[in-house]
Write a protein that holds these residues in place. Structure first.
Motif, PDB file in Angstrom:
ATOM      1  N   CYS A  25      -3.149 -42.604  54.330  1.00 61.00           N
ATOM      2  CA  CYS A  25      -2.800 -43.477  55.449  1.00 61.00           C
ATOM      3  C   CYS A  25      -1.657 -42.874  56.249  1.00 61.00           C
ATOM      4  O   CYS A  25      -0.839 -42.128  55.712  1.00 61.00           O
ATOM      5  N   LEU A  27       0.478 -44.942  57.895  1.00 58.00           N
ATOM      6  CA  LEU A  27       1.603 -45.871  57.788  1.00 58.00           C
ATOM      7  C   LEU A  27       2.049 -45.920  56.317  1.00 58.00           C
ATOM      8  O   LEU A  27       1.366 -45.382  55.444  1.00 58.00           O
ATOM      9  N   ARG A  28       3.166 -46.572  56.090  1.00 57.84           N
ATOM     10  CA  ARG A  28       3.674 -46.703  54.721  1.00 57.84           C
ATOM     11  C   ARG A  28       4.131 -48.135  54.480  1.00 57.84           C
ATOM     12  O   ARG A  28       5.279 -48.379  54.119  1.00 57.84           O
ATOM     13  N   TYR A  31       4.608 -53.058  51.157  1.00 60.48           N
ATOM     14  CA  TYR A  31       3.914 -53.873  50.151  1.00 60.48           C
ATOM     15  C   TYR A  31       2.657 -53.186  49.650  1.00 60.48           C
ATOM     16  O   TYR A  31       1.974 -53.681  48.767  1.00 60.48           O
ATOM     17  N   CYS A  32       2.327 -52.044  50.249  1.00 57.44           N
ATOM     18  CA  CYS A  32       1.075 -51.355  49.909  1.00 57.44           C
ATOM     19  C   CYS A  32       1.307 -50.015  49.230  1.00 57.44           C
ATOM     20  O   CYS A  32       0.622 -49.683  48.268  1.00 57.44           O
ATOM     21  N   GLY A  72      -6.938 -46.965  52.160  1.00 58.80           N
ATOM     22  CA  GLY A  72      -6.357 -46.093  53.143  1.00 58.80           C
ATOM     23  C   GLY A  72      -6.729 -46.494  54.585  1.00 58.80           C
ATOM     24  O   GLY A  72      -7.271 -47.540  54.841  1.00 58.80           O
ATOM     25  N   GLU A  73      -6.347 -45.667  55.479  1.00 56.98           N
ATOM     26  CA  GLU A  73      -6.693 -45.933  56.867  1.00 56.98           C
ATOM     27  C   GLU A  73      -7.969 -45.147  57.200  1.00 56.98           C
ATOM     28  O   GLU A  73      -7.944 -43.913  57.232  1.00 56.98           O
TER      29      GLU A  73
HETATM   30 FE1  SF4 Z   1      -0.469 -50.231  55.535  1.00 52.66          FE
HETATM   31 FE2  SF4 Z   1      -3.170 -50.233  55.415  1.00 52.66          FE
HETATM   32 FE3  SF4 Z   1      -1.776 -47.987  55.275  1.00 52.66          FE
HETATM   33 FE4  SF4 Z   1      -1.664 -49.690  53.257  1.00 52.66          FE
HETATM   34  S1  SF4 Z   1      -3.450 -48.608  53.924  1.00 52.66           S
HETATM   35  S2  SF4 Z   1       0.026 -48.522  54.157  1.00 52.66           S
HETATM   36  S3  SF4 Z   1      -1.791 -51.634  54.378  1.00 52.66           S
HETATM   37  S4  SF4 Z   1      -1.856 -49.397  57.011  1.00 52.66           S
END
Ligand code: SF4
Ligand code: SAM
Length: 332
Positions: A25, A27-28, A31-32, A72-73
């Motif tokens: 992903c 983003l970080r 909570y994930c 993941g993204e």
């Molecule tokens: Fe955020 Fe989705 Fe990436 Fe998890 S998988 S870090 S929820 S964007």
């Protein structure tokens, strides 16, 4: 050729698969996954597009005709678009949707509305600073622009917001306000203990009742809508508003009784419950050359051991002990 409908050991029809196409992903979200030190899968260990295509075809032949792509993204995986086109046009699911953080959608804005019946976008705050605090990245503007473009395209857009004490409680009312003039569905999700670290003790204690109560303090004319079987979401609408509001009791697990889904992780494991830490490897046998018929037998066999609910699945860990896995591994 059509085969017998997939059913679990509790008599539930299984017609829905969530497929994680990557564990990576851009983003970080705190909570994930942790900010650093994540062990991503090796390229050779994740399913190829051909392998995912085969698996979805086999599942479709067993009546699993609702497909959600996740991760993941999904859009960080290279060459994802031709794969998605192939699923749409060759596998032809009855329902085809995707869950995304919306950071990269502007690269595919023309194709997306033609591909999907629905899009779930994860957005936990309408405030740029809080967005940064939660995701540890600065993509807020791009995400908001992409969401606006999606809404303008007429797609069925659902916004998923995880509710976290001390982080985004101030966003709940603005999120509901957003449904006044936009035909969107904003869904509040209880936080779950899947953050990829060994420190999951302090997850938010905002359950669905508290979320609902909080919304009602501002929107007294919030009305409950009829429950749709196998939906994870309890739906509401403020009288006179265009959009809808949902609450997903993900941690309370009130929806398990009508569960119709399975998950396939990026490394080709079949997961029968979000709360179970057991995965059944399908990729190994596929790479060893099992036939489609043998694959169907294997899948039926695993689905015959599906947990009755998320509490039973977590029993091995005393029910509430956190699982520590990231949602990106499980396939959110
Ligand atoms: Fe955020 Fe989705 Fe990436 Fe998890 S998988 S870090 S929820 S964007
Ligand atoms: N990257 C995509 C996204 O964020 O939409 C797809 C994958 S993400 C794992 C899928 C969903 O899982 C997102 O809506 C995210 O908010 C949710 N999620 C991840 N970790 C969670 C947690 N610990 N509790 C509740 N929801 C979580």
């Amino acid at each position: 050729m059509k085969h017998t409908q997939l059913k679990d050991n509790h008599g539930r029809i299984i017609n829905y698969v969530r497929l994680a196409v990557t564990d990576r992903c851009n983003l970080r979200c705190f909570y994930c996954m942790p900010e650093e030190g994540i062990q991503f899968l090796d390229r050779k260990d994740i399913m190829s597009y051909e392998e995912m295509y085969r698996l979805l075809n086999v599942l479709k032949s067993m009546g699993v005709d609702k497909i959600r792509i996740t991760g993941g993204e999904p859009f960080v995986r290279k060459d994802i678009m031709p794969f998605l086109q192939k699923i749409k046009h060759d596998v032809m699911p009855r329902s085809f949707s995707i869950t995304s953080n919306a950071t990269l959608l502007h690269h595919h804005m023309e194709e997306i509305p033609k591909l999907f019946d629905a899009l779930n976008i994860s957005l936990d705050s309408l405030d740029p600073n809080r967005f940064h605090e939660i995701t540890r990245r600065d993509d807020f503007r791009q995400v908001r622009d992409n969401i606006s473009a999606l809404i303008a395209s007429g797609l069925n857009v659902k916004i998923n917001a995880v509710v976290m004490d001390g982080k985004n409680i101030d966003d709940i009312i603005p999120f509901v306000e957003w449904t006044r003039n936009e035909n969107i569905e904003v869904r509040f999700i209880e936080e779950m203990p899947f953050n990829g670290t060994r420190n999951a003790d302090d997850i938010s204690n905002w359950d669905y009742k508290q979320i609902l109560g909080h919304i009602r303090t501002e929107f007294t004319e919030l009305e409950a809508l009829p429950y749709i079987s196998s939906s994870t979401s309890m739906m509401y609408q403020v009288k006179g508003f265009k959009g809808k509001v949902g609450i997903i009791p993900a941690f309370s697990r009130t929806f398990c009784g009508t569960c119709n889904r399975i998950r396939i992780t990026a490394k080709g494991e079949l997961r029968t419950c979000l709360y179970s830490n057991k995965g059944f490897d399908l990729l190994g046998p596929m790479r060893s050359g099992i036939s489609d018929d043998e694959l169907r037998i294997l899948i039926r066999d695993v689905v015959q051991k599906k947990e009755k609910n998320g509490f039973e699945a977590a029993k091995d860990r005393n029910g509430y002990i956190p699982i520590y896995e990231s949602m990106t591994t499980i396939g959110g």
